[in-house]
Design a protein around this motif. Structure first.
Motif, short mmCIF file in Angstrom:
data_model
loop_
_atom_site.label_atom_id
_atom_site.label_comp_id
_atom_site.label_asym_id
_atom_site.label_seq_id
_atom_site.Cartn_x
_atom_site.Cartn_y
_atom_site.Cartn_z
N ALA A 104 0.81 -1.22 0.00
CA ALA A 104 0.00 0.00 0.00
C ALA A 104 0.84 1.26 0.00
O ALA A 104 0.32 2.35 0.23
CB ALA A 104 -0.93 0.00 1.21
N CYS A 114 -2.14 -4.17 2.92
CA CYS A 114 -1.76 -3.02 3.74
C CYS A 114 -0.43 -3.25 4.46
O CYS A 114 0.24 -2.30 4.84
CB CYS A 114 -2.86 -2.68 4.74
N LEU A 151 -8.48 -2.90 0.75
CA LEU A 151 -7.28 -3.27 1.49
C LEU A 151 -7.42 -4.69 2.04
O LEU A 151 -8.45 -5.04 2.63
CB LEU A 151 -7.03 -2.31 2.65
#
Length: 457
Positions: free
Chosen positions: A151, A175, A202
């Protein structure tokens, strides 16, 4: 829905049962790519009412392929009957279309997969314009969106640029776990919100939250509902243990190594030491990890790392490294990572999508099949005391259909694809895919109504 002018050619007994739209599995696991081609029936999904599965998460997808990558997939195919006769995303969908499957399959296209193709063409990893162009071509060919392994803004920025050129779509990203987690996710969310039509999903949030205090967790979750227009979501499994590739537990600099490079690295003590430290981080008990699948080392399947350690008279850390080497980095592990109460609260969150993180494989170990097959009945059991049934159903039908841009699924109405799941006493008794009865009275039929799902523009 109401169908006053329609007549039925076939009647299924749904007395005392609930009729849902077909369930959409928002996140298939790493083994899904092998399974979707290896097992045309896809019975472990159908038997729980799943009619659509989404894959291609974590930056990895089955297309596009370079000639080198095709050779690697054909080597895999020798073991799993996969015929990797495509290079582009368009050719991949054409291959899928030639044979029917039990479930519909939609895919994201992995940024890491595209980078590997570009590197084979001599393009450096810093070639952002080439990456954006390849991603845009993948979206134009029907991919539901893009995915990233990280991410970080540097990983997601070119993918968001490609989505902007394509008029929007999904970016799914892991993430990760880091001290600056909230700041990093906040930056990624802000960038996605600035991209017209982008929707962010996510993965791995519940693992990342293990190291956070209650107040920090609440602050992190608030990010997903801060916007007046929902665009950010997270996905998770209804199991209180995560199904992870063994590579997902490794330090980042080791996780991406090729098989030969990984085996060579395991001969170096500093590398082995760093792996032991990584898998024991945040208080995890390595001995409780269970091996669900390991093609190269099937004798480990169905056993915990602790049991393997006792048999080999080594520590749990040493047993993990032994598994890593003997499985050649291809094992799937079940890793306990959340309490039941915490998981139920996350599943009920309005931004939560639900995935099995599993796969339907013809030769899978019984424990792996049980994990996949029990996912959505378990989801309904967890939420029955917390949410109205219609809200829980919407979270695994209409919500993923909207997030992934599949407008003809997710509800029962005229002109929608005829995907249905009939539940009685918490279990799927009938599953209908594209109007074909794939499961009747809890038994698989020969019907295969699944098709590739292409992006709607």
């Amino acid at each position: 829905g109401s169908f006053p002018s329609s007549s039925a050619e076939r009647v299924l007994d749904a007395q005392g049962a609930f009729v849902f739209p077909g369930i959409i599995d928002a996140h298939g696991g790493d083994a899904l790519h092998a399974g979707i081609l290896d097992d045309p029936t896809q019975g472990d999904f159908l038997l729980q009412g799943v009619t659509t599965v989404i894959g291609g998460h974590g930056g990895r997808s089955l297309a596009p392929l370079s000639l080198h990558a095709r050779a690697a997939e054909e080597s895999l195919g020798a073991r799993r009957r996969i015929n990797a006769d495509w290079r582009s995303v368009k050719e991949f969908f054409s291959t899928l279309s030639r044979t029917s499957r039990g479930v519909h399959f939609g895919t994201l296209i992995g940024g890491e997969t595209i980078l590997k193709v570009l590197s084979r063409r001599g393009v450096s990893r810093s070639g952002e314009s080439e990456l954006v162009a390849e991603c845009a071509a993948a979206l134009a060919s029907g991919a539901l969106g893009l995915s990233s392994r990280s991410a970080t803004p540097s990983s997601t920025a070119p993918l968001l640029d490609a989505l902007a050129h394509a008029g929007g779509g999904v970016l799914a990203t892991e993430c990760g776990v880091a001290r600056s987690l909230r700041s990093r996710i906040s930056q990624t969310l802000a960038a996605a919100e600035r991209t017209a039509g982008a929707r962010l999903v996510l993965s791995g949030l519940r693992r990342a939250m293990r190291a956070l205090r209650d107040r920090q967790r609440a602050s992190l979750l608030s990010l997903f509902t801060a916007s007046a227009t929902p665009f950010a979501y997270f996905d998770l499994s209804p199991h209180d243990a995560s199904l992870l590739s063994i590579r997902e537990l490794l330090p980042e600099k080791i996780a991406g190594l090729s098989e030969s490079a990984l085996l060579a690295a395991l001969r170096r003590e500093p590398i082995v030491r760093s792996i032991r430290e990584e898998i024991s981080s945040d208080g995890r008990s390595v001995g409780e990890f269970s091996v669900l699948s390991s093609h190269h080392a099937p004798f480990f399947e169905g056993r915990t790392i602790g049991e393997i350690a006792r048999d080999r008279e080594v520590s749990s850390g040493e047993a993990f490294v032994d598994l890593l080497a003997l499985s050649r980095g291809e094992a799937e592990l079940l890793v306990p990572d959340i309490s039941s109460d915490e998981l139920t609260a996350l599943l009920a969150h309005p931004s939560a999508l639900v995935g099995s993180f599993g796969a339907s494989l013809t030769a899978a170990h019984a424990s792996f099949r049980a994990f996949t097959r029990s996912s959505f009945p378990l989801f309904f059991r967890r939420l029955r005391a917390l949410l109205p049934l219609e809200t829980a159903v919407s979270k695994v039908t209409l919500l993923p259909a909207r997030v992934y841009g599949i407008p003809d699924r997710g509800c029962i109405a005229p002109r929608m694809v005829a995907d249905l799941a009939v539940f009685r006493d918490g279990e799927a008794i009938h599953t209908v895919v594209s109007g074909a009865v794939a499961v009747e009275n809890g038994e698989l039929t020969a019907a295969r109504g699944g098709r590739p799902i292409l992006r709607h523009v």
